[in-house]
Design an enzyme around this catalytic site. Structure first.
Site, mmCIF file in Angstrom:
data_model
loop_
_atom_site.group_PDB
_atom_site.id
_atom_site.type_symbol
_atom_site.label_atom_id
_atom_site.label_comp_id
_atom_site.label_asym_id
_atom_site.label_seq_id
_atom_site.Cartn_x
_atom_site.Cartn_y
_atom_site.Cartn_z
ATOM 1 N N ASP A 159 -27.134 -4.970 53.162
ATOM 2 C CA ASP A 159 -25.713 -4.983 53.502
ATOM 3 C C ASP A 159 -25.028 -6.028 52.621
ATOM 4 O O ASP A 159 -25.504 -6.333 51.525
ATOM 5 C CB ASP A 159 -25.532 -5.290 54.999
ATOM 6 C CG ASP A 159 -24.286 -4.632 55.582
ATOM 7 O OD1 ASP A 159 -23.183 -4.985 55.147
ATOM 8 O OD2 ASP A 159 -24.416 -3.779 56.475
ATOM 9 N N HIS A 209 -19.084 -7.791 57.062
ATOM 10 C CA HIS A 209 -19.677 -6.549 57.560
ATOM 11 C C HIS A 209 -21.146 -6.732 57.922
ATOM 12 O O HIS A 209 -21.608 -6.257 58.965
ATOM 13 C CB HIS A 209 -19.524 -5.450 56.509
ATOM 14 C CG HIS A 209 -20.008 -4.102 56.944
ATOM 15 N ND1 HIS A 209 -21.269 -3.641 56.661
ATOM 16 C CD2 HIS A 209 -19.391 -3.111 57.641
ATOM 17 C CE1 HIS A 209 -21.415 -2.428 57.161
ATOM 18 N NE2 HIS A 209 -20.287 -2.078 57.756
ATOM 19 N N SER A 263 -21.404 2.546 60.993
ATOM 20 C CA SER A 263 -22.197 1.340 60.749
ATOM 21 C C SER A 263 -22.862 0.855 62.033
ATOM 22 O O SER A 263 -24.018 0.418 62.033
ATOM 23 C CB SER A 263 -21.309 0.219 60.201
ATOM 24 O OG SER A 263 -20.890 0.487 58.892
#
Length: 551
Positions: free
Chosen positions: A189, A228, A386
Site C-alpha cells: 500500500d 490510505h 479497500s
C-alpha cells in the site's frame, strides 16, 4: 544480479537504433519537466536464456545507445525479468508512444515480454469527503460515494456484518488460536504512519519498495486519500483497545510501501511487494489497490499461490468493471456492500468477483496530522472496496489461526489443491446470500467468518471446478473486451499477452468516462459501450494495423 549501466557508443543496426531513439523521445520527457516528483521511465522485460546463449542485459541496453540506461533485476524470485530504466527521462503523456516503445523492446531478439511500468489512476478512492469535488473533476462518475452515516449503530458494525465476533468466540470456545493469532498479513500500500490503532509490537519485516529500505513510513505528501495504508491496515489488525477493532486483532502486520498514492498505481512495485512478502514469511497478502494487467504481477501472484500464500485484492472503485490484480483468477477479488447488505454504489462488479464484504462507512484509523512521525488516534468512517478486502484478509487470518496453517496446507494437498484453492472454495461456499443476491456481479455472497471456521474442509468441492494458478492470464483481458465492446469484438488470434496492457488501458479509460480517441466521452457511462469494434478502442498504429489485417 547487479545493476548494469550503459551509455557509451555501441555498434547497432542504424535504422533500428534510429527508430528506438525516435520512439524514446516521443514516449518520454527529460526527468524534472512536467509534473514534479516523477520517477524515471522504465520497462519490465523478460529475457530468454539469461546466463546462457540468450540475450544478455547489456545487449538490451545497447539498443538505446548513447542514451544512458540502467538494467536492474526485478526480484530475486524472478531472475529472468529485468527493469530497463532510463534514469534521466520520465514517461510523457503520449501513451500511444509509451506502449509502442514497449513493442519495439519486445521485438528485440531474446526478449519474450516487455511492458511499460506506467502509473494509472483506475483506482479512485473517494474516502475523504473534503476531496470529492476534486476527484469528480478527475473524470470519475458522480454519485459513486455516499458520505458519512451518523446513524450507524457502532464502530464495529462491519465486523458484525461478517460475523467476526462470532468467529472469535468460536475459536475461544474450541480452545483454538483466536483473532488471527501469529498469522502474518502483508499489506502492499502507501505505507503507514504512527497510529494508536497500529501496534508496533505486532509489526514484522516491513519494507519500502520505492526507496529500497526497511522503513514503510507513509510520507503523507500526495493528493488522493493520504494515509490510505494506515486506514486499510487498521481494518485488518487494529488491536481493539481504542476506538475500533480490526478483524484479526492478534495478527502480525507486514506493511509494504509500494505506491506513492492509491490513485496512482503502477504494477511492477506491487509485484516486487508480493515477492518480498512471500520471501519474508507472509501468510496472507491483501491489496487495496488496482490498475492494469502486468506479466510481472501475474508471475508474482502465481509464485505466491504456489507457495501457499493467500492473496486477495479489492475489486476496485467507480470504474464499474474489476481492475487488476483482482481481475486475475489467481487472486481473490472482493467487491463491496453496505450495512443493509446492498451493493456499495461505487463498487466495481462483474467478471472476477469472488465475494463481497462491507465497503461503505467502515470505521478505520485516520491520520489526523501532517507529520507521519506524530502518533494519531483519530478514527472515522471510510468507503471503498479497500476496506472490503481488508476485512476479508482478516477473515483469512482467523481461518489460518483457528485450524493451523500447516494443517490446512496438508489438508489442501490431500484434496489436490493449493491453500489458496481451498480457502477460495470454502470462502465462497460459506458466504451468506441475502434475498435477491446478484451473484453474477458480486460473487458468491457476503463473507461469513463464523461459517468459514466451522465449515468441513470438503464443503463446496462438488459445486465448483478446479481453481489453479495455470489459468491463462490473458483471459481477463479478453473478458474485458467482451464486457466493454461485446463478445464479437474478441479477436481470438490477437496476442493478448503482448497487447493486453494497452487494450486494458483504453477500455478502462472508456469505462471511467474519460474521453480517449475512439472512446466514450459521457462521464460515468457504464451501460452499453458506444462501439463493438476493437479498432476504435486503441490508438497505437501497430495494434490498429494488426486489427485491420484481422478484419
Amino acid at each position: 544480479m547487479s545493476t548494469i549501466e550503459s551509455g557509451g557508443p555501441q555498434e547497432q543496426d542504424g535504422s533500428a537504433q534510429t527508430r528506438a531513439q525516435t520512439l524514446l523521445r516521443e514516449a518520454t520527457i527529460p526527468l524534472g519537466e512536467g509534473v514534479a516528483g516523477r520517477r524515471p521511465a522504465r520497462y519490465a522485460v523478460k529475457l530468454d536464456g539469461v546466463g546462457g546463449a540468450g540475450t544478455r542485459p547489456e545487449e538490451l541496453a545497447a539498443v538505446f545507445s548513447p542514451e544512458p540506461v540502467r538494467i536492474e533485476p526485478l526480484s530475486p524470485s524472478d531472475p529472468d525479468v529485468f527493469l530497463l530504466v532510463f534514469p534521466h527521462r520520465s514517461f510523457s503523456s503520449d501513451t500511444t508512444a509509451v506502449f509502442e516503445l514497449g513493442y519495439l523492446i519486445d521485438d528485440v531478439p531474446g526478449v519474450s515480454a516487455a511492458e511499460p511500468d506506467i502509473a494509472t489512476d483506475f483506482y479512485p478512492d473517494p474516502d475523504q469527503p473534503r476531496r470529492l469535488g476534486e476527484e469528480s473533476a478527475d473524470g470519475f462518475m458522480a454519485g459513486c460515494w455516499v458520505g458519512e452515516d451518523s446513524g450507524l449503530p457502532d464502530a464495529r458494525w462491519a465486523l458484525k456484518a461478517i460475523r467476526a465476533p462470532e468467529a472469535w468466540a468460536w475459536s475461544d470456545a474450541q480452545g483454538r488460536p483466536s483473532r488471527g493469532e501469529r498469522i502474518v498479513v502483508a499489506q502492499p500500500d502507501t505505507g503507514v504512519v504512527r497510529h494508536k490503532e497500529l501496534d508496533l509490537e505486532r509489526r514484522v519485516a516491513s519494507f519500502d519498495v520505492l526507496d529500497r529500505d526497511r522503513d514503510p513510513e507513509d510520507p503523507l505528501n500526495y493528493r488522493g486519500n493520504t494515509g490510505h495504508g494506515t486506514a486499510t491496515g487498521s481494518v485488518v489488525v487494529s488491536g481493539g483497545s481504542n476506538a475500533m477493532s480490526g478483524c484479526a486483532p492478534r495478527a502480525y502486520h507486514m506493511p509494504i510501501r509500494c505506491i506513492e498514492s492509491v490513485v496512482r498505481v503502477s504494477q511492477v512495485p506491487v509485484a516486487q511487494a508480493i515477492d518480498f512478502a512471500v520471501d519474508n514469511g507472509a501468510h496472507v497478502v491483501t491489496m487495496s489497490l488496482g490498475g492494469l494487467p502486468s506479466f510481472t504481477l501475474a508471475r508474482a501472484l502465481a509464485r505466491a499461490v504456489a507457495a501457499d500464500v493467500i492473496v486477495m485484492a479489492a475489486a476496485g472503485n467507480c470504474v464499474g468493471t474489476v481492475v487488476w490484480p483482482a481481475r486475475y483468477d489467481a487472486c481473490i477479488a472482493v467487491a463491496g456492500v453496505n450495512k443493509d447488505d446492498l451493493r456499495w454504489k461505487g463498487s466495481c462488479r462483474g467478471y472476477g468477483v469472488d465475494v463481497s464484504a462491507p465497503a461503505e462507512n467502515v470505521y478505520r484509523a485516520r491520520p489526523d496530522g501532517a507529520s507521519p512521525t506524530v502518533e494519531s488516534s483519530a478514527v472515522g468512517q471510510g468507503e471503498g472496496t479497500s476496506y472490503a478486502v481488508a476485512l476479508t484478509a482478516g477473515v483469512a487470518a482467523l481461518w489460518l489461526a483457528h485450524h493451523g496453517r500447516a494443517n490446512l496446507v496438508h489438508q489442501a494437498r490431500l484434496r489436490g489443491e493449493t491453500l489458496q484453492d481451498m480457502f477460495s472454495r470454502l470462502l465462497k461456499a460459506t458466504a451468506r446470500r441475502p434475498p435477491d443476491w446478484d451473484a453474477a456481479n458480486f460473487g458468491a455472497g457476503i463473507v461469513d467468518a463464523e461459517a468459514l471456521l466451522k465449515a468441513h474442509f470438503d464443503l463446496g468441492r462438488g459445486r465448483e471446478g478446479a481453481f489453479t494458478v495455470s489459468i491463462d492470464p490473458a483471459l481477463p483481458v479478453r473478458a474485458l473486451v467482451a464486457e466493454r465492446l461485446g463478445p464479437t469484438a474478441v479477436d481470438r488470434q490477437l496476442d493478448y499477452d503482448r497487447y493486453g496492457p494497452e487494450l486494458a488501458f483504453h477500455l478502462l479509460e472508456e469505462a471511467r468516462g474519460r474521453p480517449t480517441p475512439g472512446g466514450a466521452e459521457e462521464a460515468g457511462s457504464l451501460g452499453t459501450p458506444p462501439t463493438g469494434d476493437l479498432r476504435d478502442a486503441v490508438t497505437n498504429p501497430e495494434l490498429r494495423a494488426h486489427l485491420e489485417r484481422r478484419a
